[in-house]
Design an enzyme around this catalytic site. Structure first.
Site, PDB file in Angstrom:
ATOM      1  N   ASP A  32      54.336 -42.042   8.128  1.00  0.00           N
ATOM      2  CA  ASP A  32      54.606 -40.952   8.874  1.00  0.00           C
ATOM      3  C   ASP A  32      53.709 -41.006  10.056  1.00  0.00           C
ATOM      4  O   ASP A  32      52.465 -41.289   9.822  1.00  0.00           O
ATOM      5  CB  ASP A  32      54.923 -39.910   8.139  1.00  0.00           C
ATOM      6  CG  ASP A  32      55.658 -38.595   9.111  1.00  0.00           C
ATOM      7  OD1 ASP A  32      56.724 -38.620   9.213  1.00  0.00           O
ATOM      8  OD2 ASP A  32      55.034 -37.412   9.373  1.00  0.00           O
ATOM      9  N   SER A  33      54.323 -40.286  11.133  1.00  0.00           N
ATOM     10  CA  SER A  33      53.373 -39.880  12.337  1.00  0.00           C
ATOM     11  C   SER A  33      52.314 -39.078  11.973  1.00  0.00           C
ATOM     12  O   SER A  33      51.391 -38.780  12.622  1.00  0.00           O
ATOM     13  CB  SER A  33      54.318 -39.447  13.596  1.00  0.00           C
ATOM     14  OG  SER A  33      55.018 -38.288  13.042  1.00  0.00           O
ATOM     15  N   TYR A  57      55.109 -38.171  17.483  1.00  0.00           N
ATOM     16  CA  TYR A  57      55.905 -39.302  18.059  1.00  0.00           C
ATOM     17  C   TYR A  57      57.334 -39.040  18.458  1.00  0.00           C
ATOM     18  O   TYR A  57      57.681 -39.705  19.519  1.00  0.00           O
ATOM     19  CB  TYR A  57      56.466 -40.149  16.694  1.00  0.00           C
ATOM     20  CG  TYR A  57      55.509 -41.210  16.215  1.00  0.00           C
ATOM     21  CD1 TYR A  57      53.905 -40.986  16.416  1.00  0.00           C
ATOM     22  CD2 TYR A  57      55.955 -42.346  15.642  1.00  0.00           C
ATOM     23  CE1 TYR A  57      53.147 -41.995  16.173  1.00  0.00           C
ATOM     24  CE2 TYR A  57      54.833 -43.260  15.072  1.00  0.00           C
ATOM     25  CZ  TYR A  57      53.547 -43.007  15.267  1.00  0.00           C
ATOM     26  OH  TYR A  57      52.569 -43.928  14.677  1.00  0.00           O
ATOM     27  N   GLY A  58      57.845 -37.808  18.242  1.00  0.00           N
ATOM     28  CA  GLY A  58      59.089 -37.296  18.812  1.00  0.00           C
ATOM     29  C   GLY A  58      59.138 -37.467  20.166  1.00  0.00           C
ATOM     30  O   GLY A  58      60.315 -37.806  20.896  1.00  0.00           O
ATOM     31  N   CYS A 106      59.640 -41.198   8.239  1.00  0.00           N
ATOM     32  CA  CYS A 106      59.626 -40.427   9.385  1.00  0.00           C
ATOM     33  C   CYS A 106      60.989 -40.903  10.381  1.00  0.00           C
ATOM     34  O   CYS A 106      61.176 -42.027  10.533  1.00  0.00           O
ATOM     35  CB  CYS A 106      58.330 -41.057  10.280  1.00  0.00           C
ATOM     36  SG  CYS A 106      58.337 -40.530  11.971  1.00  0.00           S
ATOM     37  N   ASN A 107      61.717 -39.674  10.755  1.00  0.00           N
ATOM     38  CA  ASN A 107      62.968 -39.860  11.282  1.00  0.00           C
ATOM     39  C   ASN A 107      62.783 -40.550  12.660  1.00  0.00           C
ATOM     40  O   ASN A 107      63.438 -41.596  13.180  1.00  0.00           O
ATOM     41  CB  ASN A 107      63.514 -38.703  11.370  1.00  0.00           C
ATOM     42  CG  ASN A 107      64.340 -37.951  10.044  1.00  0.00           C
ATOM     43  OD1 ASN A 107      65.342 -38.473   9.814  1.00  0.00           O
ATOM     44  ND2 ASN A 107      63.659 -37.471   9.345  1.00  0.00           N
ATOM     45  N   THR A 108      61.728 -40.049  13.632  1.00  0.00           N
ATOM     46  CA  THR A 108      61.638 -40.809  14.752  1.00  0.00           C
ATOM     47  C   THR A 108      61.287 -42.256  14.768  1.00  0.00           C
ATOM     48  O   THR A 108      61.876 -42.891  15.303  1.00  0.00           O
ATOM     49  CB  THR A 108      60.599 -40.088  15.464  1.00  0.00           C
ATOM     50  OG1 THR A 108      60.799 -38.692  15.553  1.00  0.00           O
ATOM     51  CG2 THR A 108      60.293 -40.680  16.925  1.00  0.00           C
ATOM     52  N   GLU A 129      52.579 -28.137  12.012  1.00  0.00           N
ATOM     53  CA  GLU A 129      51.467 -28.704  12.034  1.00  0.00           C
ATOM     54  C   GLU A 129      50.140 -27.648  12.397  1.00  0.00           C
ATOM     55  O   GLU A 129      48.958 -28.183  12.102  1.00  0.00           O
ATOM     56  CB  GLU A 129      51.313 -29.679  12.849  1.00  0.00           C
ATOM     57  CG  GLU A 129      52.316 -31.057  12.380  1.00  0.00           C
ATOM     58  CD  GLU A 129      52.035 -32.264  12.623  1.00  0.00           C
ATOM     59  OE1 GLU A 129      50.993 -32.738  13.489  1.00  0.00           O
ATOM     60  OE2 GLU A 129      52.559 -33.304  11.992  1.00  0.00           O
ATOM     61  N   CYS A 135      64.138 -34.051  10.211  1.00  0.00           N
ATOM     62  CA  CYS A 135      62.791 -34.269  10.258  1.00  0.00           C
ATOM     63  C   CYS A 135      62.057 -33.724   8.960  1.00  0.00           C
ATOM     64  O   CYS A 135      62.409 -32.586   8.640  1.00  0.00           O
ATOM     65  CB  CYS A 135      62.331 -33.387  11.524  1.00  0.00           C
ATOM     66  SG  CYS A 135      60.485 -33.579  11.892  1.00  0.00           S
ATOM     67  N   THR A 136      61.156 -34.556   8.780  1.00  0.00           N
ATOM     68  CA  THR A 136      60.517 -34.254   7.337  1.00  0.00           C
ATOM     69  C   THR A 136      59.491 -32.917   7.378  1.00  0.00           C
ATOM     70  O   THR A 136      59.073 -32.458   6.459  1.00  0.00           O
ATOM     71  CB  THR A 136      59.793 -35.471   6.910  1.00  0.00           C
ATOM     72  OG1 THR A 136      58.756 -35.944   7.786  1.00  0.00           O
ATOM     73  CG2 THR A 136      60.659 -36.709   6.493  1.00  0.00           C
ATOM     74  N   HIS A 137      59.184 -32.431   8.690  1.00  0.00           N
ATOM     75  CA  HIS A 137      58.416 -31.383   8.669  1.00  0.00           C
ATOM     76  C   HIS A 137      59.244 -30.193   8.337  1.00  0.00           C
ATOM     77  O   HIS A 137      58.691 -29.110   8.112  1.00  0.00           O
ATOM     78  CB  HIS A 137      57.964 -31.366   9.995  1.00  0.00           C
ATOM     79  CG  HIS A 137      56.703 -31.940  10.500  1.00  0.00           C
ATOM     80  ND1 HIS A 137      56.938 -33.510  10.517  1.00  0.00           N
ATOM     81  CD2 HIS A 137      55.513 -31.712  10.602  1.00  0.00           C
ATOM     82  CE1 HIS A 137      55.771 -33.993  10.877  1.00  0.00           C
ATOM     83  NE2 HIS A 137      54.807 -32.987  11.037  1.00  0.00           N
TER      84      HIS A 137
END
Length: 274
Positions: free
Chosen positions: A11-12, A43-44, A74-76, A159, A193-195
């Protein structure tokens, strides 16, 4: 003793830990190697080319560590880099290795959640601009209408440990309102988005109870389990010692403090300079 060949999870930053958490719960016997490219996150907002280059560097690092299978949690990265890596780079690097993403497993089953055939997608700018979800959903469910809303402020909120503060409410409500304003028939919202699962309590405050909210962790874990069952040539290479190692390209202290929230238990990471 079998050679150490962990399953790589990338993931980013921290978000992929919400996916790794579910994967480990589903498949605890395997070894795992997690890398968060925190030094270059998020990364978005980055270009397709930049995300591709960063992701490829990290995939190559996983391969050097002995991973035969890497999951882009990571979706991006899945939206902007996965296809190119699968089609152009894997054959040159090692045709026996595999790189998987989070978009395909989700789009394969998203139709199971909707009755109105209208769903909403909440994601980063990069994921929304790529149009990956509407394109992939159309392959499996051509009758489903997809509405998208980019929520670029949500990742920084998470974050920076602001996801549970009153200040987060404004941004959560704003993007949910924007999404739901696109159609009264949306009955399912995908957190692409995994966040975003860390914002779930806030999200539920502003989403009508009748709507389904779909997170990806369990979906990806179930899909990976199914993949390993169907691909014995890959599964047989994955070592089973129940070991999990964490790496970050930024401060290990910051990573460990944040990661514990995402992963649900204490994390001890190692710094990696790419």
């Amino acid at each position: 003793m079998k050679e150490y060949q962990p399953i790589g999870v990338f993931d980013s930053g921290y978000g992929g830990l919400t996916v790794l958490k579910e994967i480990v719960a589903k498949l605890p016997e395997y070894d795992y190697l997690y890398l968060g490219d925190n030094a270059r996150a998020p990364y978005g907002p980055r270009s397709f080319e930049t995300v591709y280059q960063y992701t490829l560097e990290c995939v190559e690092w996983f391969f050097k560590q002995g991973c035969s299978l890497v999951v882009l949690a990571c979706n991006t990265a899945s939206a902007k880099a996965l296809r190119t890596i699968q089609q152009n780079d894997l054959p040159k690097l090692d045709g026996s290795k595999r790189v998987l993403g989070v978009i395909r497993p989700t789009t394969e089953i998203i139709g199971n959640f909707t009755k109105t055939n209208e769903i909403g997608i909440l994601g980063t700018n990069g994921t929304v601009q790529s149009n990956s979800y509407p394109i992939e959903i159309a392959k499996f469910y051509p009758d489903i209408k997809v509405h998208q809303e980019a929520a670029p402020t949500w990742v920084p909120l998470v974050e920076n440990n602001e996801y549970d503060t009153p200040g987060a409410d404004y941004f959560v409500e704003k993007h949910i309102r924007n999404l739901l304003a696109q159609s009264q028939n949306i009955d399912t919202i995908l957190l692409a988005c995994t966040h975003y699962p860390l914002l779930i309590d806030k999200i539920k405050k502003y989403v009508p109870e009748k709507l389904s909210i779909v997170s990806q962790g369990k979906i990806v874990a179930d899909s990976l389990s199914d993949y390993l069952e169907r691909h014995s040539e890959i599964e047989s290479k994955c070592s089973k010692g129940g070991k999990i190692s964490f790496y970050t390209t930024d401060s290990t202290q910051d990573f460990d403090n944040h990661a514990a929230v995402f992963f649900g238990k204490p994390v001890k990471s190692t710094h990696l300079h790419l």
